[in-house]
Scaffold this motif. Structure first.
Motif, mmCIF file in Angstrom:
data_model
loop_
_atom_site.group_PDB
_atom_site.id
_atom_site.type_symbol
_atom_site.label_atom_id
_atom_site.label_comp_id
_atom_site.label_asym_id
_atom_site.label_seq_id
_atom_site.Cartn_x
_atom_site.Cartn_y
_atom_site.Cartn_z
ATOM 1 N N ASN A 4 28.994 79.512 58.014
ATOM 2 C CA ASN A 4 29.010 78.048 58.092
ATOM 3 C C ASN A 4 29.130 77.636 59.562
ATOM 4 O O ASN A 4 30.229 77.608 60.124
ATOM 5 C CB ASN A 4 30.185 77.485 57.275
ATOM 6 C CG ASN A 4 30.073 75.980 57.066
ATOM 7 O OD1 ASN A 4 29.275 75.313 57.720
ATOM 8 N ND2 ASN A 4 30.881 75.456 56.153
ATOM 9 N N ARG A 5 28.001 77.348 60.175
ATOM 10 C CA ARG A 5 28.010 77.001 61.602
ATOM 11 C C ARG A 5 28.807 75.741 61.867
ATOM 12 O O ARG A 5 29.546 75.652 62.858
ATOM 13 C CB ARG A 5 26.571 76.837 62.092
ATOM 14 C CG ARG A 5 26.469 76.321 63.514
ATOM 15 C CD ARG A 5 25.035 76.004 63.908
ATOM 16 N NE ARG A 5 24.990 75.359 65.200
ATOM 17 C CZ ARG A 5 25.102 74.052 65.403
ATOM 18 N NH1 ARG A 5 25.264 73.244 64.335
ATOM 19 N NH2 ARG A 5 25.049 73.543 66.624
ATOM 20 N N GLU A 6 28.686 74.725 61.018
ATOM 21 C CA GLU A 6 29.367 73.449 61.253
ATOM 22 C C GLU A 6 30.881 73.631 61.253
ATOM 23 O O GLU A 6 31.583 73.063 62.100
ATOM 24 C CB GLU A 6 28.953 72.425 60.179
ATOM 25 C CG GLU A 6 27.469 72.110 60.166
ATOM 26 C CD GLU A 6 27.009 71.504 61.477
ATOM 27 O OE1 GLU A 6 27.829 70.821 62.121
ATOM 28 O OE2 GLU A 6 25.833 71.712 61.851
ATOM 29 N N SER A 7 31.389 74.447 60.322
ATOM 30 C CA SER A 7 32.828 74.677 60.273
ATOM 31 C C SER A 7 33.295 75.449 61.511
ATOM 32 O O SER A 7 34.363 75.168 62.065
ATOM 33 C CB SER A 7 33.200 75.447 59.004
ATOM 34 O OG SER A 7 32.856 74.715 57.852
ATOM 35 N N ALA A 8 32.498 76.409 61.942
ATOM 36 C CA ALA A 8 32.865 77.157 63.147
ATOM 37 C C ALA A 8 32.867 76.245 64.360
ATOM 38 O O ALA A 8 33.747 76.339 65.235
ATOM 39 C CB ALA A 8 31.882 78.315 63.340
ATOM 40 N N LEU A 9 31.884 75.350 64.449
ATOM 41 C CA LEU A 9 31.830 74.405 65.563
ATOM 42 C C LEU A 9 33.023 73.453 65.526
ATOM 43 O O LEU A 9 33.604 73.124 66.576
ATOM 44 C CB LEU A 9 30.515 73.622 65.485
ATOM 45 C CG LEU A 9 30.000 72.999 66.776
ATOM 46 C CD1 LEU A 9 29.794 74.054 67.839
ATOM 47 C CD2 LEU A 9 28.687 72.273 66.500
ATOM 48 N N LYS A 10 33.420 73.042 64.339
ATOM 49 C CA LYS A 10 34.571 72.160 64.195
ATOM 50 C C LYS A 10 35.857 72.858 64.649
ATOM 51 O O LYS A 10 36.675 72.269 65.381
ATOM 52 C CB LYS A 10 34.689 71.725 62.729
ATOM 53 C CG LYS A 10 35.910 70.878 62.424
ATOM 54 C CD LYS A 10 35.994 70.562 60.935
ATOM 55 C CE LYS A 10 37.283 69.803 60.622
ATOM 56 N NZ LYS A 10 37.405 69.568 59.150
ATOM 57 N N TYR A 11 36.025 74.123 64.242
ATOM 58 C CA TYR A 11 37.228 74.859 64.642
ATOM 59 C C TYR A 11 37.244 75.102 66.151
ATOM 60 O O TYR A 11 38.290 75.054 66.800
ATOM 61 C CB TYR A 11 37.290 76.194 63.894
ATOM 62 C CG TYR A 11 38.570 76.963 64.132
ATOM 63 C CD1 TYR A 11 39.740 76.615 63.469
ATOM 64 C CD2 TYR A 11 38.604 78.020 65.026
ATOM 65 C CE1 TYR A 11 40.915 77.309 63.683
ATOM 66 C CE2 TYR A 11 39.780 78.734 65.255
ATOM 67 C CZ TYR A 11 40.926 78.368 64.582
ATOM 68 O OH TYR A 11 42.094 79.043 64.800
ATOM 69 N N LEU A 12 36.066 75.325 66.721
ATOM 70 C CA LEU A 12 35.990 75.531 68.166
ATOM 71 C C LEU A 12 36.371 74.258 68.911
ATOM 72 O O LEU A 12 37.088 74.306 69.922
ATOM 73 C CB LEU A 12 34.568 75.967 68.535
ATOM 74 C CG LEU A 12 34.287 76.221 70.019
ATOM 75 C CD1 LEU A 12 35.147 77.347 70.549
ATOM 76 C CD2 LEU A 12 32.818 76.546 70.226
ATOM 77 N N GLU A 13 35.934 73.082 68.418
ATOM 78 C CA GLU A 13 36.294 71.824 69.060
ATOM 79 C C GLU A 13 37.789 71.555 68.978
ATOM 80 O O GLU A 13 38.374 70.978 69.901
ATOM 81 C CB GLU A 13 35.516 70.677 68.410
ATOM 82 C CG GLU A 13 34.017 70.720 68.695
ATOM 83 C CD GLU A 13 33.263 69.660 67.921
ATOM 84 O OE1 GLU A 13 33.904 68.977 67.093
ATOM 85 O OE2 GLU A 13 32.043 69.520 68.131
ATOM 86 N N GLU A 14 38.425 71.971 67.876
ATOM 87 C CA GLU A 14 39.863 71.756 67.731
ATOM 88 C C GLU A 14 40.671 72.603 68.709
ATOM 89 O O GLU A 14 41.773 72.212 69.111
ATOM 90 C CB GLU A 14 40.287 72.068 66.293
ATOM 91 C CG GLU A 14 39.730 71.102 65.261
ATOM 92 C CD GLU A 14 40.049 71.549 63.840
ATOM 93 O OE1 GLU A 14 40.632 72.646 63.693
ATOM 94 O OE2 GLU A 14 39.717 70.804 62.897
ATOM 95 N N ASN A 15 40.131 73.762 69.093
ATOM 96 C CA ASN A 15 40.871 74.672 69.974
ATOM 97 C C ASN A 15 40.326 74.701 71.397
ATOM 98 O O ASN A 15 40.730 75.546 72.197
ATOM 99 C CB ASN A 15 40.820 76.098 69.405
ATOM 100 C CG ASN A 15 41.590 76.230 68.106
ATOM 101 O OD1 ASN A 15 42.779 76.510 68.077
ATOM 102 N ND2 ASN A 15 40.883 76.032 66.999
ATOM 103 N N ILE A 16 39.408 73.780 71.707
ATOM 104 C CA ILE A 16 38.740 73.844 73.015
ATOM 105 C C ILE A 16 39.682 73.467 74.150
ATOM 106 O O ILE A 16 39.505 73.904 75.291
ATOM 107 C CB ILE A 16 37.495 72.929 72.977
ATOM 108 C CG1 ILE A 16 36.530 73.318 74.102
ATOM 109 C CG2 ILE A 16 37.880 71.478 73.134
ATOM 110 C CD1 ILE A 16 35.200 72.597 74.011
ATOM 111 N N VAL A 17 40.679 72.646 73.854
ATOM 112 C CA VAL A 17 41.587 72.194 74.909
ATOM 113 C C VAL A 17 42.476 73.336 75.382
ATOM 114 O O VAL A 17 42.666 73.553 76.580
ATOM 115 C CB VAL A 17 42.447 71.010 74.395
ATOM 116 C CG1 VAL A 17 43.411 70.553 75.487
ATOM 117 C CG2 VAL A 17 41.546 69.857 73.968
ATOM 118 N N ASP A 18 43.022 74.089 74.449
ATOM 119 C CA ASP A 18 43.931 75.187 74.786
ATOM 120 C C ASP A 18 43.252 76.536 74.596
ATOM 121 O O ASP A 18 43.871 77.499 74.130
ATOM 122 C CB ASP A 18 45.182 75.109 73.905
ATOM 123 C CG ASP A 18 45.945 73.810 74.100
ATOM 124 O OD1 ASP A 18 45.933 73.303 75.246
ATOM 125 O OD2 ASP A 18 46.528 73.308 73.125
#
Length: 972
Positions: A203-217
């Motif tokens: 699921n690319r969209e879910s992976a992209l969403k999780y990456l955006e949530e952790n992109i700051v740290d």
């Protein structure tokens, strides 16, 4: 193997019994039924090896279910799961075997086992199952393991969920939501990494969403998860170019902030796939260089440098500013790392950084000269000199300072390095005429320190060719006169020897020799021979010989080839001085002194003072020079004769050297533009503007890392595209005849370090052949890895076995053996002798390229030589050279321009090859066209470090002569 074909990869099992032991099925059944735990473990290993050899052993399935599956032994349970991995689970009709129901129950019990390691190994086994009928019953137990308290179980449970969904989606239709929910609630870093891999794949969209949530740290995330992020970004950016700029900035931030070496390596390799911007590539190389400098493992350093070289070859000219950073790796102790760093820097050098690089290399050279005890100091010094020479040839402003440095330390260098310096001086003097005078003066001042005769001969050539003005000729002549020493040589050396003898006599008179009989320690009288009391002339010590001037030392040491070069130099200087000066007194003095020197050398070569007498060739060349100098005084000399002499001694050699330099320059240009041409875009290629393109119109770019992985796993598809079925049929070798009771043939597959024989056995009788087994043995550096077990073959039945033979060198190897089976009605065993299988060493010999200096060094070092006479009916010398290249897989080192025309009567060439095992093979071809018989005659000399490779290649050369001299029947 086609790149589209996916084959199962099995776990390797070590077989401790490589001595050719074989077990029958009944023996294995007995060991499983009545043996101890250790005997069962040994039997299971034998069963696994036999099954991987191609024997399915279906009769053992129930014995394993009954006697092995209930065992609680951890080692036996581990082997049991290896067995379930490879055992055929379907019957002939394609339905699930009934025994697998019992297996499913046992697997479910293990999935609920209180021991977490048994649960984990069972879940890991499920990732290798591809039968939906088996996996369907495991789904509830796998889902229960997702909430287990130990992370060891959960990390394999999430992979099992991913594997089950990929096998059949209907077994776990909500697997995407399950894996993402697991990812958000998980705390263990390994489990989170496995879950993110599953989300990114499904699921690319879910992976992209999780990456955006952790992109700051992202810099605080575990390194395993960071590596997973990098892999996902690289793949997603290749498929969706619209997000590439954001991904590049994210990876760049991660590269600059992460503190983990593995993440730095992965990120620095991912960025060049996404962008070719020079500043970003420079940052990546800087991080890779820091990584290589920080780690202590030399293998890691070499791998990182290989990746830096790949980046530079894909983006020529983008890494110039990182040249000095890469040279920091010269601090490494390993010579291969230093050599790799120098090779990369040679590609990065430019006029802006050339001076800084040369200054750094000068310091390194100074360190090696002062520290002679350092390991591999000599080889490292040669590398530095070669690099400095290459840089100075490219940039003329560096030449003068580099030459002064090298000539300053020329006395400290070994023979090969000194020859390299002299060769460099020749190149610079020809390319930059404005610096010839200064360089010539520096060279003359350093010649007394040269210890290598070969290097000194090169220096003599320079003096003869580039001494143009009257003052330069007289300076060169002054050095030659001083280097010869006092002449005539014979009289001066005899006078010195007499002085030494006189001083010895005086010393003997001062020390009174005791007279009378000599009494030994045991009280007896010593006997003395009258023949041993004579005074022998004193020989000069090595230190006294080294004190001689260079030319005098070489001549008295028996090196008359140098004397022949000296004669040519004297003639050149005299001819040139006659052109530039009208001073007859100086001219006559040069001629008379030259005649005195040459005559003195001939007399010395015929005396007993030299270590070796002068050879005929050198004598002829010296006499020719003497005749030319004497003929200069002939007033009746014709202008045409004088012009011919000038052409031979003054113009011809210079023109030949100019042609050689032009050829090497063209070769260097071809090498330098190779990477540029490879990565250049076609002129008619359309320019893509991302802002003007539609949402789905972005062109999918190539992921070079993914392509490399596919080639490593599946092989290059282009290698197999051109192969026809007939090429595979050539690999089939009949082992027995059609009239034998057992027909056998083998399909031979050559891998890099082993040979696999796929043997097909056919029972041609009407009876069952019992306990039939094949025994193989080898000659040469071959080793049989395993012998197949015995089996029964039904009438007119087929049986297949696989034999693996380990190859340790490129020597000639032979595999032989026989087939044995039981006779009927108590008769003795029957034998069928197999034909010999000769291993083709050409599968392990590959053409290679090396420098002339390296070739000559190896030629002198290698002790094994095989000299083969050549006598062939081929039409031309070049035709024989082509046949030699085909037959030996060797590469030609001699330039094409030096091989002469197609109809030439003489040909000499050097060839070089390298085996898959790192063995070097050198060859020298020297052939001519016989005028009387019109045949190609001559010799091929092959040298290698070991005897076997030289003999094997010699056999291939002899085979060429046999094949080319075959008589063709045109009419019967």
């Amino acid at each position: 193997m086609s790149s589209k074909t996916k084959q199962a990869a099995y776990t390797l099992v070590f077989d401790p019994t490589t001595g050719g032991e074989s077990y029958t099925v009944s023996e294995l059944q007995k060991a499983l039924e009545k043996g101890s735990e250790d005997e069962k473990v040994a039997a299971m290993k034998h069963i696994l090896v036999m099954m991987l050899d191609g024997n399915p052993l279906p009769e053992l399935l129930m014995h394993i279910v009954r006697f092995v599956m209930p065992s609680k032994n951890k080692k036996l349970k581990k082997l049991l799961y290896f067995y379930w991995e490879i055992v055929p689970k379907m019957d002939e009709e394609g339905k699930l075997r009934h025994e697998m129901i019992l297996v499913c129950n046992a697997i479910q019990h293990d999935l609920q086992h209180p021991n977490e390691y048994i649960r984990g190994s069972t879940l890991r086994f499920l990732t290798k199952l591809h039968e939906p009928e088996l996996l369907e019953q495991m789904v509830p137990s796998v889902m229960a393991c997702l909430d287990y308290r130990y992370a060891y179980v959960r990390k394999y449970a999430i992979l099992a969920v991913l594997s089950i969904y990929k096998v059949s989606e209907h077994l776990l239709p909500d697997a995407k939501e399950i894996i993402y929910t697991f990812l958000e609630g998980e705390t263990d870093p390994v489990c989170k990494r496995n879950a993110f891999v599953g989300v990114a794949e499904l699921n690319r969209e879910s992976a992209l969403k999780y990456l955006e949530e952790n992109i700051v740290d992202i810099e605080k995330v575990d390194p395993l998860l960071q590596s997973a992020f990098v892999e996902f970004i690289r793949k997603d950016a290749t498929n969706t170019p619209s997000l590439k700029s954001q991904y590049v900035s994210l990876l760049l931030d991660l590269l600059c902030t992460t503190i983990y070496d593995d993440v730095v390596f992965e990120t620095a390799l991912a960025l060049p796939v996404l962008t070719s911007e020079s500043s970003i590539l420079s940052t990546c190389v800087s991080k890779l260089t820091d990584l290589a400098d920080r780690v202590s493992d030399n293998n890691v350093k070499l791998i990182v440098l290989d990746r830096v070289q790949d980046i530079n070859s894909s983006n020529p000219g983008a890494l110039e500013e990182r040249t000095l950073d890469i040279l920091r790796l010269l601090n490494a102790e390993d010579l291969d790392v230093r050599s790799k760093a120098l090779d990369i820097c040679l590609d990065l050098i430019s006029s802006r950084n050339a001076e800084d690089v040369v200054q750094l290399l000068k310091k390194e050279l100074q360190i090696t000269v002062n520290n002679n005890e350092k390991e591999n100091a000599m080889k490292y010094r040669q590398l530095l000199i070669k690099t400095i020479r290459s840089i100075a040839i490219k940039f003329s402003e560096m030449a003068s300072s580099v030459i002064s440095l090298l000539l300053e330390f020329i006395g400290e260098l070994n023979s090969v390095a000194t020859c390299g310096v002299i060769s460099f001086v020749k190149d610079v003097m020809e390319k930059y005429p404005q610096q010839r005078s200064d360089i010539l003066n520096q060279l003359i001042g350093s010649l007394d320190n040269i210890k290598s005769a070969k290097a000194y001969r090169g220096a003599l050539w320079i003096l003869g060719e580039y001494s143009e003005s009257s003052s330069e000729i007289q300076s060169s002549w002054k050095h030659l006169r001083g280097s010869i020493g006092e002449v005539p040589i014979v009289q001066s050396e005899m006078r010195k020897q007499n002085q030494i003898e006189d001083s010895n006599d005086e010393a003997k008179e001062e020390v009174a020799k005791p007279t009378g009989p000599v009494i030994l320690p045991d009280g007896t009288y010593a006997t003395e021979s009258a023949f041993g009391t004579e005074d022998r002339p004193k020989k000069l010590s090595t230190s006294e010989k080294e004190k001689r001037p260079p030319l005098r030392r070489f001549i008295l040491g028996g090196d008359f080839y140098t004397a022949a070069i000296l004669a040519s130099t004297i003639v050149k200087l005299v001819l040139k001085f006659d052109k530039v000066s009208k001073d007859k007194h100086v001219m006559n003095a040069l001629k008379s002194e030259g005649l005195l020197i040459l005559v003195s050398i001939i007399r010395a070569g015929q005396s007993t003072l030299v270590e070796r007498k002068i050879d005929e060739d050198s004598t002829d060349r010296l006499l020719t020079a003497i005749s030319i100098l004497m003929d200069e005084n002939n007033p009746n000399e014709k202008p045409a004769e004088r012009n011919l002499l000038d052409v031979a001694f003054v113009e011809a050699t210079r023109e030949s050297f100019k042609n050689q330099l032009s050829l090497s320059k063209r070769a260097n240009l071809r090498r330098s533009v190779k990477d540029v041409v490879k990565n250049a875009d076609a002129i008619e290629k359309a320019v893509s503007f991302r802002q003007f393109s539609g949402v789905g119109s972005g062109a999918i770019e190539k992921d070079t890392i993914e392509e490399d992985l596919n080639i490593a796993i599946n092989g290059d598809a282009s290698d197999f595209a051109g192969k026809h079925l007939s090429s595979k049929l050539k690999k089939i070798v009949p082992l027995t005849g059609f009239s034998d009771p057992v027909y056998a043939e083998a399909y031979i597959t050559n891998n890099q370090f082993d040979v696999v024989l796929d043997v097909l056995l056919v029972n041609q009788t009407k009876e069952t052949l019992k306990n039939l087994h094949v025994q193989f043995a080898t000659l040469g550096d071959l080793k049989i890895i395993d012998n197949p077990p015995s089996s029964n073959v039904v009438p007119h039945g087929f049986h297949r076995i696989t034999i693996t033979v380990k190859v340790s060198s490129a020597d000639t190897g032979v595999i032989f053996g026989n087939i044995i089976y039981d006779g009927k009605h108590g008769e003795d065993a029957r034998y069928v002798i197999l034909n010999d299988v000769h291993i083709d060493i050409m599968d392990y010999i590959k053409p290679a390229v090396t420098s002339d200096e390296r070739f000559r060094t190896m030629w002198n070092e290698f002790e094994w030589e095989n000299k083969i006479s050549v006598k062939s009916d081929l039409p031309s010398l070049h035709a024989y050279l082509e046949e030699l290249i085909k037959g030996t897989n060797m590469g030609v080192l001699t330039p094409q321009e030096s091989l002469g025309e197609e109809d030439c009567r003489f040909l000499s060439s050097n060839l070089y090859a390298k085996s898959s095992f790192g063995e070097d093979a050198l060859a020298n071809l020297c052939i001519e066209k016989d005028v009387n018989t019109n045949q190609v005659v001559g010799y091929v000399r092959i040298r290698s470090k070991g005897q076997g490779l030289a003999l094997s290649l010699g056999d291939r050369v002899a085979l060429i002569a046999k094949q080319s001299n075959k008589i063709e029947l045109t009419r019967v």
